[in-house]
Design a protein around this motif. Sequence first.
Motif, PDB file in Angstrom:
ATOM      1  N   PHE A 198       0.823  -1.216   0.000  1.00  7.78           N
ATOM      2  CA  PHE A 198       0.000   0.000   0.000  1.00  7.78           C
ATOM      3  C   PHE A 198       0.857   1.267   0.000  1.00  7.78           C
ATOM      4  N   LYS A 199       2.130   1.152   0.381  1.00  4.16           N
ATOM      5  CA  LYS A 199       3.012   2.328   0.357  1.00  4.16           C
ATOM      6  C   LYS A 199       3.288   2.788  -1.071  1.00  4.16           C
ATOM      7  N   PRO A 200       3.772   1.903  -1.984  1.00  2.09           N
ATOM      8  CA  PRO A 200       3.949   2.380  -3.360  1.00  2.09           C
ATOM      9  C   PRO A 200       2.645   2.783  -4.034  1.00  2.09           C
ATOM     10  N   LEU A 201       1.545   2.109  -3.709  1.00  3.19           N
ATOM     11  CA  LEU A 201       0.256   2.527  -4.259  1.00  3.19           C
ATOM     12  C   LEU A 201      -0.076   3.952  -3.829  1.00  3.19           C
ATOM     13  N   SER A 202       0.127   4.245  -2.549  1.00  8.04           N
ATOM     14  CA  SER A 202      -0.140   5.593  -2.040  1.00  8.04           C
ATOM     15  C   SER A 202       0.762   6.624  -2.707  1.00  8.04           C
ATOM     16  N   SER A 203       2.005   6.243  -2.953  1.00  8.73           N
ATOM     17  CA  SER A 203       2.935   7.163  -3.624  1.00  8.73           C
ATOM     18  C   SER A 203       2.465   7.479  -5.037  1.00  8.73           C
ATOM     19  N   ILE A 204       1.975   6.467  -5.737  1.00  7.03           N
ATOM     20  CA  ILE A 204       1.503   6.665  -7.112  1.00  7.03           C
ATOM     21  C   ILE A 204       0.254   7.539  -7.133  1.00  7.03           C
ATOM     22  N   PHE A 205      -0.721   7.221  -6.296  1.00  9.27           N
ATOM     23  CA  PHE A 205      -2.007   7.923  -6.347  1.00  9.27           C
ATOM     24  C   PHE A 205      -1.951   9.308  -5.702  1.00  9.27           C
ATOM     25  N   ASN A 206      -0.874   9.610  -5.001  1.00 12.22           N
ATOM     26  CA  ASN A 206      -0.743  10.935  -4.386  1.00 12.22           C
ATOM     27  C   ASN A 206       0.538  11.633  -4.827  1.00 12.22           C
ATOM     28  N   TRP A 207       1.043  11.244  -5.989  1.00 11.40           N
ATOM     29  CA  TRP A 207       2.312  11.776  -6.477  1.00 11.40           C
ATOM     30  C   TRP A 207       2.216  13.285  -6.723  1.00 11.40           C
ATOM     31  N   MET A 209      10.265   4.398 -10.322  1.00 14.27           N
ATOM     32  CA  MET A 209       9.621   4.647  -9.023  1.00 14.27           C
ATOM     33  C   MET A 209      10.627   5.001  -7.928  1.00 14.27           C
ATOM     34  N   PRO A 210      11.764   4.297  -7.807  1.00 14.11           N
ATOM     35  CA  PRO A 210      12.752   4.719  -6.817  1.00 14.11           C
ATOM     36  C   PRO A 210      13.261   6.143  -7.053  1.00 14.11           C
ATOM     37  N   GLU A 211      13.448   6.521  -8.335  1.00 15.20           N
ATOM     38  CA  GLU A 211      13.955   7.848  -8.651  1.00 15.20           C
ATOM     39  C   GLU A 211      12.926   8.941  -8.343  1.00 15.20           C
ATOM     40  N   ARG A 212      11.666   8.696  -8.714  1.00 16.19           N
ATOM     41  CA  ARG A 212      10.657   9.751  -8.627  1.00 16.19           C
ATOM     42  C   ARG A 212       9.875   9.717  -7.315  1.00 16.19           C
ATOM     43  N   LEU A 213       9.618   8.512  -6.811  1.00 14.87           N
ATOM     44  CA  LEU A 213       8.732   8.372  -5.656  1.00 14.87           C
ATOM     45  C   LEU A 213       9.438   7.843  -4.424  1.00 14.87           C
ATOM     46  N   HIS A 214      10.707   7.494  -4.572  1.00 11.21           N
ATOM     47  CA  HIS A 214      11.520   7.000  -3.449  1.00 11.21           C
ATOM     48  C   HIS A 214      10.934   5.731  -2.827  1.00 11.21           C
ATOM     49  N   THR A 215      10.391   4.896  -3.672  1.00 11.15           N
ATOM     50  CA  THR A 215       9.886   3.601  -3.227  1.00 11.15           C
ATOM     51  C   THR A 215      10.046   2.610  -4.370  1.00 11.15           C
ATOM     52  N   VAL A 216      10.070   1.331  -4.046  1.00 10.50           N
ATOM     53  CA  VAL A 216      10.220   0.280  -5.048  1.00 10.50           C
ATOM     54  C   VAL A 216       8.849  -0.301  -5.362  1.00 10.50           C
ATOM     55  N   GLY A 217       8.608  -0.609  -6.628  1.00 11.06           N
ATOM     56  CA  GLY A 217       7.308  -1.114  -7.043  1.00 11.06           C
ATOM     57  C   GLY A 217       7.179  -2.619  -7.005  1.00 11.06           C
ATOM     58  N   ARG A 266       7.461  -3.703 -23.713  1.00 10.82           N
ATOM     59  CA  ARG A 266       6.500  -3.646 -22.613  1.00 10.82           C
ATOM     60  C   ARG A 266       7.059  -4.325 -21.355  1.00 10.82           C
ATOM     61  N   TRP A 267       7.801  -5.400 -21.540  1.00  5.80           N
ATOM     62  CA  TRP A 267       8.459  -6.060 -20.402  1.00  5.80           C
ATOM     63  C   TRP A 267       9.508  -5.131 -19.793  1.00  5.80           C
ATOM     64  N   ARG A 268      10.266  -4.454 -20.647  1.00  8.54           N
ATOM     65  CA  ARG A 268      11.265  -3.482 -20.183  1.00  8.54           C
ATOM     66  C   ARG A 268      10.599  -2.393 -19.361  1.00  8.54           C
ATOM     67  N   GLN A 269       9.470  -1.881 -19.835  1.00  8.89           N
ATOM     68  CA  GLN A 269       8.753  -0.837 -19.100  1.00  8.89           C
ATOM     69  C   GLN A 269       8.344  -1.324 -17.719  1.00  8.89           C
ATOM     70  N   ARG A 270       7.859  -2.560 -17.639  1.00  9.53           N
ATOM     71  CA  ARG A 270       7.397  -3.104 -16.354  1.00  9.53           C
ATOM     72  C   ARG A 270       8.526  -3.094 -15.335  1.00  9.53           C
ATOM     73  N   LEU A 271       9.695  -3.597 -15.728  1.00 11.73           N
ATOM     74  CA  LEU A 271      10.804  -3.689 -14.776  1.00 11.73           C
ATOM     75  C   LEU A 271      11.447  -2.339 -14.498  1.00 11.73           C
ATOM     76  N   LEU A 272      11.608  -1.514 -15.519  1.00 13.65           N
ATOM     77  CA  LEU A 272      12.194  -0.192 -15.295  1.00 13.65           C
ATOM     78  C   LEU A 272      11.284   0.663 -14.413  1.00 13.65           C
ATOM     79  N   HIS A 273       9.983   0.551 -14.602  1.00 12.93           N
ATOM     80  CA  HIS A 273       9.067   1.325 -13.779  1.00 12.93           C
ATOM     81  C   HIS A 273       9.187   0.946 -12.309  1.00 12.93           C
ATOM     82  N   LYS A 274       9.226  -0.351 -12.041  1.00 16.25           N
ATOM     83  CA  LYS A 274       9.254  -0.826 -10.664  1.00 16.25           C
ATOM     84  C   LYS A 274      10.598  -0.594  -9.977  1.00 16.25           C
ATOM     85  N   PHE A 275      11.682  -0.745 -10.726  1.00 10.02           N
ATOM     86  CA  PHE A 275      12.999  -0.761 -10.094  1.00 10.02           C
ATOM     87  C   PHE A 275      13.901   0.421 -10.456  1.00 10.02           C
ATOM     88  N   SER A 276      13.439   1.309 -11.325  1.00  8.89           N
ATOM     89  CA  SER A 276      14.233   2.497 -11.657  1.00  8.89           C
ATOM     90  C   SER A 276      13.400   3.772 -11.538  1.00  8.89           C
TER      91      SER A 276
END
Length: 341
Positions: free
Chosen positions: A104-113, A301-309, A289-299
């Motif tokens: 719920f932490k990364p979800l909250s980061s996304i929905f309240n970015w 989100m950590p850069e923009r939201l300071h959390t891992v997806g 699309r696979w690249r997007q999935r992993l980059l979003h979660k592990f690059s």
Amino acid sequence: MERKYISHKSLMDLLTEIRKNDTFIYAPVSERDIVNFKRINSVDEITMDHIQTAQSAKSVAFPRTERLFSYQKEQGNVTLQNYDINSIPEVVVFGLHPCDAVGFKPLSSIFNWDTKDLPFSERMKRITLISLSCAKSDESCFCTSVNGGPGNTTGSDILLTNINDDGYLVEIISEKGSELVQKYNSYFEAAPEVNKDDFLAKIETRFTLSDIQEKISSMFDSEVWKKQSSRCLGCGACAFVCPTCACFDIQENTRGESGERLRCWDSCGFSLFTVHTSGHNPRETQSQRWRQRLLHKFSYMPERLHTVGCTGCGRCSRACPVDMNLAEHLESIAKLEVETI
């Protein structure tokens, strides 16, 4: 952090009492050998002897389909019925594991970015998470590789750890958790002196986040994505079972002069997800699309939201019809030599 003890009988009595007080309870329920979160009518429905539910608990705060507003047109005038936050009930989610609670932490980061998402935020205000530590695991679990663990308290309001045949160590983590324990204090006892770790599943660390993040941010043009995605069907199962995936689509449902706007789950793994009105698709292959999935979660989100997806729950690997095992792919990325990226 305050600790207490609760017997299994007192725990079931507590949940029964909570439900009587106009609070919805969602808990793991087994139906046709599949365990999923369901709104219960009786504690007799609850199952606790499972490694993981098929679906995560995220739908309690982020429903699969949700009405954002409705409208009615009459003689040129439009009447808008906005989202009704007063319709959101008080909810207790019971029996979720730490890898769900932390999701719920990364979800909250996304929905309240940027702008706070009203439906999600109001639901989260009314949700209390009573989690259960993991006493067992399987080969798909990798929470310890993403800074989690079978007894991780992050995200939970209360964490229970089964320490004997009849009861649980209670860790009171948040203000919500403290308020619940105070309100129902008679069900709790003084905590015994125990080492919680003795009762937790042992999950091997297969890689570290620093290994992944050090390499993945420079892998946009790597051939690794084609190799890893060669058997991906683009079915979206991984996104729909994931506790942190938040992709959604907006649909209009109209009937004559009335209608409603709906938010529905979507997936960046779908071929239509990024198709423009012009017909151009910037991610036209499954490897992109696979690249997007992993980059979003592990690059990203950590850069923009300071959390891992990713919470390491392993659901994506269990649900994948062609065994796209995320932990194995991440482990292979962690072992890559810099010159091969």
